[in-house]
Design a protein around this motif. Structure first.
Motif, PDB file in Angstrom:
ATOM      1  N   ALA A 112       0.827  -1.215   0.000  1.00 40.43           N
ATOM      2  CA  ALA A 112       0.000   0.000   0.000  1.00 40.43           C
ATOM      3  C   ALA A 112       0.857   1.259   0.000  1.00 40.43           C
ATOM      4  O   ALA A 112       0.591   2.199  -0.757  1.00 40.43           O
ATOM      5  N   ILE A 113       1.913   1.271   0.804  1.00 32.69           N
ATOM      6  CA  ILE A 113       2.714   2.501   0.876  1.00 32.69           C
ATOM      7  C   ILE A 113       3.531   2.681  -0.411  1.00 32.69           C
ATOM      8  O   ILE A 113       3.753   3.802  -0.869  1.00 32.69           O
ATOM      9  N   THR A 114       3.904   1.557  -1.042  1.00 32.73           N
ATOM     10  CA  THR A 114       4.637   1.666  -2.313  1.00 32.73           C
ATOM     11  C   THR A 114       3.721   2.238  -3.397  1.00 32.73           C
ATOM     12  O   THR A 114       4.103   3.120  -4.158  1.00 32.73           O
ATOM     13  N   ARG A 115       2.486   1.749  -3.443  1.00 35.09           N
ATOM     14  CA  ARG A 115       1.515   2.292  -4.416  1.00 35.09           C
ATOM     15  C   ARG A 115       1.263   3.765  -4.154  1.00 35.09           C
ATOM     16  O   ARG A 115       1.208   4.573  -5.077  1.00 35.09           O
ATOM     17  N   ALA A 116       1.056   4.116  -2.862  1.00 36.33           N
ATOM     18  CA  ALA A 116       0.729   5.507  -2.527  1.00 36.33           C
ATOM     19  C   ALA A 116       1.902   6.426  -2.875  1.00 36.33           C
ATOM     20  O   ALA A 116       1.704   7.554  -3.302  1.00 36.33           O
TER      21      ALA A 116
END
Ligand code: HEM
Length: 544
Positions: free
Chosen positions: A219-223
């Motif tokens: 999730a943090i990589t996508r964000a």
């Protein structure tokens, strides 16, 4: 040598010696004042106002007692093993001294005074009404190296600019675009557990504290990277390894200068740090290329992530008051900050929520019924459905209340300031023990140490006797920017798991919450997952 010359050189020698002696005396007086007289003056200043605490000891303050209290508390697991009265174990020094000195007391981190403040009215002053008088506290250099020089540690105009630039990534309409991506990564995890359960006779035991890291990282990589996800993932994988090294080094912070020693681990960390920096600079260079960005944006239109405003894109397009772009170095630091601030916190929330659901089958059943009624048994929940999961939301709030990943935060008085009836001298640090406020029976009632999500039925502001008794994400201008992302991830993950599994704690699970930067289970969190009788249709797993 003539008589006047002889006299001159003797006089010069004496003058130099006297100046050196004066200087030495001056330095010695300053050191003595900083290490002894100032702490004693401050102790007396606070005592006159009725604030007491453990006595200051030369140089070390009360760190020795704190370390001993914490070591003693973490030596044994929770008793009884199902208890949620975790404060005495997690913030042992706070619990111990509060009983002696009351809710507002003074402790010493070396010669630095730290006033603990757990009264929500005073908390309101620190974060809201007198926020200008307080600054965020400078973290330990090892933590700083890890968390990057981004939003978490910036101040003044630069902080305001970065916060304004980055905020749109966390608006709910933007985050909703991540739902299919995060959902697919949770479903992929569930598929693996299901296969492992099949292979081992019907159920599987997994340490969720380990496995959930992949969900939070996704999730943090996508964000952060949006359409540059694949390259960003390579960099963030390295950042994950760096964090593992640094948290080991953090355990050794009491060895002065340890982080500068060329040990094998330290050399590997330095090399990784250089590699991460290089990777990010290259990635930013590619994204800054307008042609490529334009082309990628066009390609992205047909993608489910279309239109998502990622953190990197927002920074690349940002301009300050003088229309200057954000320096690459600042973007690099922000990427590191978001990985640090976003990964482990969310992993911890997911871990505690799952452990609590496993420990409380009644609430697990209630939540599952809600998820099945709203989302059905197998399809990935949609953003609209997530908003309807009220019981799951209450369970997450109760998780954040009992086991807040950030157990405390610290501020520093920038000026002499009044706080309630207290006069706080400049440079005093204030410790706000978030977890202690969350466990206070005076605010939450006699069942404060029980798991009772029903208390959040009327919303978080009305769950306790004071609206500011629940502050897992902080408060005011510097409140967590990633709150919406963390809650979205948590709701989605819990919903997908409830659709697909029944869970119970493993007999190996030892309930032992403890803090090392964040609140985590000391001996891991093994949970047993049994696939639900209603089989979920296989969800296409993102091959990336
Ligand atoms: C359950 C998950 C999380 C918890 C409990 C949490 C908790 C907090 C708290 C308590 C603060 C305020 C600290 C203070 O005032 O001293 C904070 C700030 C911050 N958080 Fe979170 N956080 C979580 C998830 C995230 C995520 C997912 C991200 C990023 C994507 C993030 C990024 C940040 C940043 C950048 C700040 C500093 C904001 C500023 O100073 O302007 N956090 N967080």
């Amino acid at each position: 040598m003539g008589a006047p010359e002889w006299w001159w050189s003797t006089w010069r020698g004496l003058a130099v010696a006297a100046t050196a002696a004066c200087l030495l005396l001056h330095v010695a007086a300053r050191v003595a004042d900083a290490l002894w007289w100032r702490p004693r003056r401050l102790e007396a200043h606070f005592a006159r106002q009725g604030v007491r605490g453990p006595p200051y000891r030369f140089l070390v303050g009360c760190v020795r007692e704190m370390v001993a209290l914490m070591a003693d508390a973490t030596a044994k697991p929770m008793s009884p093993p199902t208890s949620h009265n975790a404060l005495p174990r997690v913030l042992a020094f706070y619990h111990y001294w509060r009983k002696i000195y009351g809710p507002t007391f003074l402790i010493w981190f070396g010669p630095t005074p730290r006033l603990t403040v757990a009264d929500p009215e005073l908390v309101r002053e620190i974060f809201l009404t007198r926020a200008d008088a307080f600054d965020r506290y400078e973290a330990h250099p090892i933590v700083r190296q890890l968390e990057g020089d981004g939003l978490v540690s910036l101040h003044g105009d630069k902080w305001a600019l970065h916060r304004r630039v980055l905020a749109p990534a966390f608006y709910p309409d933007n985050l909703n675009r991540l739902v299919p991506h995060v959902g697919r990564s949770v479903a992929a995890l569930a598929e693996r557990w299901r296969a492992m359960a099949r292979a081992s006779g019907g159920e599987v035991e997994v340490d969720v504290a380990e496995w959930f890291q992949a969900v939070a990282e996704e999730a943090i990589t996508r964000a952060t990277f949006g359409r540059s996800y694949a390259s960003g993932r390579v960099v963030f994988r390295m950042q994950g390894r760096l964090m593992a090294f640094a948290s080991e080094a953090f355990r050794k912070v009491l060895v002065p200068g340890y982080r500068f020693l060329p040990t094998k681990k330290n050399r590997m960390s330095w090399a990784l740090d250089r590699e991460i920096r290089r990777g990010l600079v290259q990635l930013i260079g590619r994204r800054s290329d307008a042609a490529e960005d334009h082309e990628a944006a066009a390609k992205d239109k047909g993608n489910s992530g279309g239109g998502f405003r990622d953190l990197l894109g927002l920074m690349i397009n940002a301009r300050d008051k003088r229309s200057q772009p954000m320096p690459v170095e600042e973007m690099v630091e922000e990427c590191k900050t978001f990985f640090f601030a976003g990964k482990q916190t969310t992993t911890n929330l997911l871990t505690w929520a799952t452990v609590l659901l496993a420990m409380h089958p009644d609430w697990q059943d209630r939540a599952r019924q809600e998820v099945l009624a709203v989302c059905g048994p197998g399809e990935l929940p949609t953003k609209e459905q997530l908003h309807k999961l009220k019981t799951v939301g209450m369970i997450l709030n109760e998780t954040l209340r009992l086991y807040p990943p950030a157990v405390a935060t610290i501020r520093r008085a920038k000026v002499d300031v009044a706080l309630g009836d207290l006069a706080i001298p400049r440079d005093t640090e204030l410790l706000i023990p978030i977890m202690a406020i969350h466990h206070d029976p005076g605010l939450w009632g006699p069942d404060a140490a029980q798991f009772n999500p029903a208390r959040f039925a009327g919303g978080a502001a009305r769950a306790a006797a004071h609206p500011l008794a629940f502050i897992p994400f902080g408060l005011g201008a510097r409140m967590c920017i990633g709150q919406n992302l963390a809650l979205l991830e948590a709701k989605l993950t819990v919903a997908v798991l409830l659709q697909r599994f029944e869970m119970r704690p493993s007999p190996k699970y030892v309930h032992a919450p403890t803090v090392l930067m964040l609140l985590h289970p000391q001996y891991g969190a093994p949970v047993i997952f049994r696939p639900s009788p209603v089989a979920a249709p296989a969800v296409r797993v993102d091959p990336r």
